[in-house]
Enzyme design. Sequence first.
Site, PDB file in Angstrom:
ATOM      1  CD  GLU A  50      50.682  62.012  78.559  1.00 24.80           C
ATOM      2  OE1 GLU A  50      50.166  60.987  79.377  1.00 24.80           O
ATOM      3  OE2 GLU A  50      50.797  63.452  79.882  1.00 24.80           O
ATOM      4  CG  PHE A 112      62.322  69.915  84.089  1.00 26.52           C
ATOM      5  CD1 PHE A 112      62.647  68.546  84.800  1.00 26.52           C
ATOM      6  CD2 PHE A 112      61.095  70.438  84.544  1.00 26.52           C
ATOM      7  CE1 PHE A 112      61.961  67.607  84.963  1.00 26.52           C
ATOM      8  CE2 PHE A 112      59.769  69.696  85.073  1.00 26.52           C
ATOM      9  CZ  PHE A 112      61.354  68.436  85.185  1.00 26.52           C
ATOM     10  CD  GLN A 113      58.603  68.118  82.557  1.00 30.48           C
ATOM     11  OE1 GLN A 113      57.764  69.275  82.287  1.00 30.48           O
ATOM     12  NE2 GLN A 113      57.976  66.952  83.397  1.00 30.48           N
ATOM     13  CB  VAL A 382      47.037  45.514  65.962  1.00 24.14           C
ATOM     14  CG1 VAL A 382      48.194  45.028  66.025  1.00 24.14           C
ATOM     15  CG2 VAL A 382      46.363  46.701  65.481  1.00 24.14           C
ATOM     16  CG  PHE A 467      48.680  38.305  64.689  1.00 23.62           C
ATOM     17  CD1 PHE A 467      47.927  38.258  64.188  1.00 23.62           C
ATOM     18  CD2 PHE A 467      49.814  39.019  65.297  1.00 23.62           C
ATOM     19  CE1 PHE A 467      48.002  38.127  63.287  1.00 23.62           C
ATOM     20  CE2 PHE A 467      49.548  39.527  63.462  1.00 23.62           C
ATOM     21  CZ  PHE A 467      49.012  39.310  62.722  1.00 23.62           C
TER      22      PHE A 467
HETATM   23  C1  LIG Z   1      52.302  48.850  70.430  1.00 21.45           C
HETATM   24  C2  LIG Z   1      53.029  47.377  69.689  1.00 21.45           C
HETATM   25  N1  LIG Z   1      53.532  46.607  70.107  1.00 21.45           N
HETATM   26  C3  LIG Z   1      54.182  45.202  69.422  1.00 21.45           C
HETATM   27  C4  LIG Z   1      53.107  44.896  68.290  1.00 21.45           C
HETATM   28  C5  LIG Z   1      53.621  43.468  67.768  1.00 21.45           C
HETATM   29  N2  LIG Z   1      52.450  42.713  68.272  1.00 21.45           N
HETATM   30  C6  LIG Z   1      51.409  42.420  66.983  1.00 21.45           C
HETATM   31  S1  LIG Z   1      50.505  41.867  67.842  1.00 21.45           S
HETATM   32  C7  LIG Z   1      50.697  40.824  69.107  1.00 21.45           C
HETATM   33  C8  LIG Z   1      50.398  40.400  69.927  1.00 21.45           C
HETATM   34  C9  LIG Z   1      49.204  40.807  70.663  1.00 21.45           C
HETATM   35  O1  LIG Z   1      48.731  40.164  71.871  1.00 21.45           O
HETATM   36  P1  LIG Z   1      47.496  40.036  72.292  1.00 21.45           P
HETATM   37  O2  LIG Z   1      46.628  41.705  72.368  1.00 21.45           O
HETATM   38  O3  LIG Z   1      47.192  39.081  73.507  1.00 21.45           O
HETATM   39  O4  LIG Z   1      46.114  39.346  71.000  1.00 21.45           O
HETATM   40  P2  LIG Z   1      46.679  37.709  70.895  1.00 21.45           P
HETATM   41  O5  LIG Z   1      47.326  37.542  69.258  1.00 21.45           O
HETATM   42  O6  LIG Z   1      47.312  37.387  71.675  1.00 21.45           O
HETATM   43  O7  LIG Z   1      44.244  37.824  70.124  1.00 21.45           O
HETATM   44  C10 LIG Z   1      51.862  42.189  69.434  1.00 21.45           C
HETATM   45  C11 LIG Z   1      53.019  42.087  70.472  1.00 21.45           C
HETATM   46  C12 LIG Z   1      52.466  46.000  68.460  1.00 21.45           C
HETATM   47  N3  LIG Z   1      51.591  45.655  67.166  1.00 21.45           N
HETATM   48  N4  LIG Z   1      51.911  46.753  68.385  1.00 21.45           N
END
Ligand SMILES: Cc1ncc(C[n+]2csc(CCOP(=O)(O)OP(=O)(O)O)c2C)c(N)n1
Length: 578
Positions: A50, A112-113, A382, A467
């Site tokens: 979802e 439930f739920q 992200v 990141f």
């Molecule tokens: C749902 C969620 N969990 C954790 C984070 C913290 N966070 C930001 S960037 C990132 C790493 C992303 O890893 P990846 O998709 O492999 O991209 P990379 O930066 O390695 O290119 C994390 C864990 C977030 N922004 N959103």
Amino acid sequence: MVTTVADVMVATLKESGVRRVYGIPGDSLNGFTDALRREADIAWEHVRHEEAAAFAAAGEAAITGELAVCAASCGPGNLHLINGLFDANRSGLPVLAIAAHIPRVEIGGEYFQETHPQDLFREASVYCELVSIPQQLPRLLEIAMRVALQRGGVAVLIVPGEVFLASAPSGAQPTPVRAVSPAMRPDERSLAAAAEVLNAAGRVTILAGAGCAGAHDQLIGLAQALRAPVVHTLRGKEFVEYDNPHDVGLTGLIGFSSGYRAMEHCDALVMLGTDFPYRAFYPEDVPVIQVDVSGERIGRRVPVQVPLIGTVRDTVDALLPMITAKTDSAHLDRMTAHYRRARARLDKLASERRNDQPLRPEYVAATIDRLAATDAAFTADVGTPCIWAARYLRMNGSRRLIGSFNHGSMANALPHAIGIQASQPGRQVVALSGDGGLAMLLGELITLRQLHLPVKVVVFNNSALAFVELEMKAAGIVTYGTDLDNPDFAGIARAAGLFGARVEQADQLEDALSEAFEHGGPALVEVRTARQELALPPKLTFGEIKGFTLYATRTILSGRGEELIELAKTNLHELDVE
Ligand SMILES: Cc1ncc(C[n+]2csc(CCOP(=O)(O)OP(=O)(O)O)c2C)c(N)n1
Ligand SMILES: [Mg+2]
């Protein structure tokens, strides 16, 4: 046949131009999906989680500017929607969520739920109401849609399962609800006050955001009259950067030094349709003029001398005749020259190096940019994919770039792409995914196959949450919990019925991308990219250490981030913080 409340809801959606609903059916929602089954003009877009339904609706709303709809069953189905709805709401996207609920008679008894959706969705929405009796529909649905469209955000309609199945109230007539855009400009006094500030200021800089959509001519006209460099935000990139001789790049933590400098060295700042959140990047002690359709957003980030409430387009049209055109272009020339140097440095990082293995992510992004269609829609996860998209995807007024730029949620690229592709089937849609991001909603690859959505997914496989590693390094923390022991993503894609290719070295990239882009169906290209490629640390945690923040910012902006990491380590060592 009995007309149910759900039939009337579906008829209202149809009259309002809704052509698809993303979701997963179940128990309390079955009355609604059954009504959809009877309506040939609205497709049920069956996703695998979802959260993806909410992100897909956000993607559709972002690309079309129209209301998009998702739906989920009660309890856990509702809860799975929430993160995607947060994303849509923070981006101001008109999304309607139909959240089915447990039977009314059971509410309050830990059934439930059972959850309390009005509490749960409150923070993720601009409108969130429970339908208690059938007679509230379709009016409440129409109100929900109107609020989502006019306030820009998520409306949640909570409907107990049996209400969907109840007979429709007699005489229930749906009224179509469609997006309308008002002309909106500030009053004369406010405009005169703004003109006075701008006419008196020597060096003016414009900070332009997503509110500049549809106002490119006005933006350029104002910049020309003021001889102002134009800095943009990430959400503003797609509307601001192209055909813009005043462009000095992005500001912020993933921005360009020229963007930062243009803000730092101005005598007056004009904010056009932006709520850019990082306060450290605003100039100090200069008059600020802020233009926004929402008065609530004025002055949240920096003290504002002249608030202008209106659309960028109408406000600039009204303001421009009051501006005395400036003749001195020294500020503009300095900043654009600075930008050209910064751009050249970044372009050098992306230049081809055929034997790179793993590949430089900059090169991957620049190659995607070169090979993608002139009207491609891009989404970016992200993480570092966001940075490569910001730096290397060139916009042109037709291309789009959509991401989780306000909420900052991982795993957005693939589900955003689902909604974009479902609503614009003929368009090339390219998702720049992280290996962490893709794995988080991996099941949505199956959605691409099931719904015949020819999305092109490019995975930046750096075997890490890169990141986060940057954040840790910048803070002097030993990287921990960031390794990704990945499967063969291309193989997984093929097993799921997609085209799948794996790129290990630079000279394989162009062929793999070309083949994927030409492929008629969904495709995934997994690229092994360098883990240590430095983008920049997103947080500067050394504010208390005198001078460090400024140094850190400079170091990042000059593209010499390695130095920052070394410095951070040294500082921590000396201060014995580690
Ligand atoms: C749902 C969620 N969990 C954790 C984070 C913290 N966070 C930001 S960037 C990132 C790493 C992303 O890893 P990846 O998709 O492999 O991209 P990379 O930066 O390695 O290119 C994390 C864990 C977030 N922004 N959103
Ligand atoms: Mg990664």
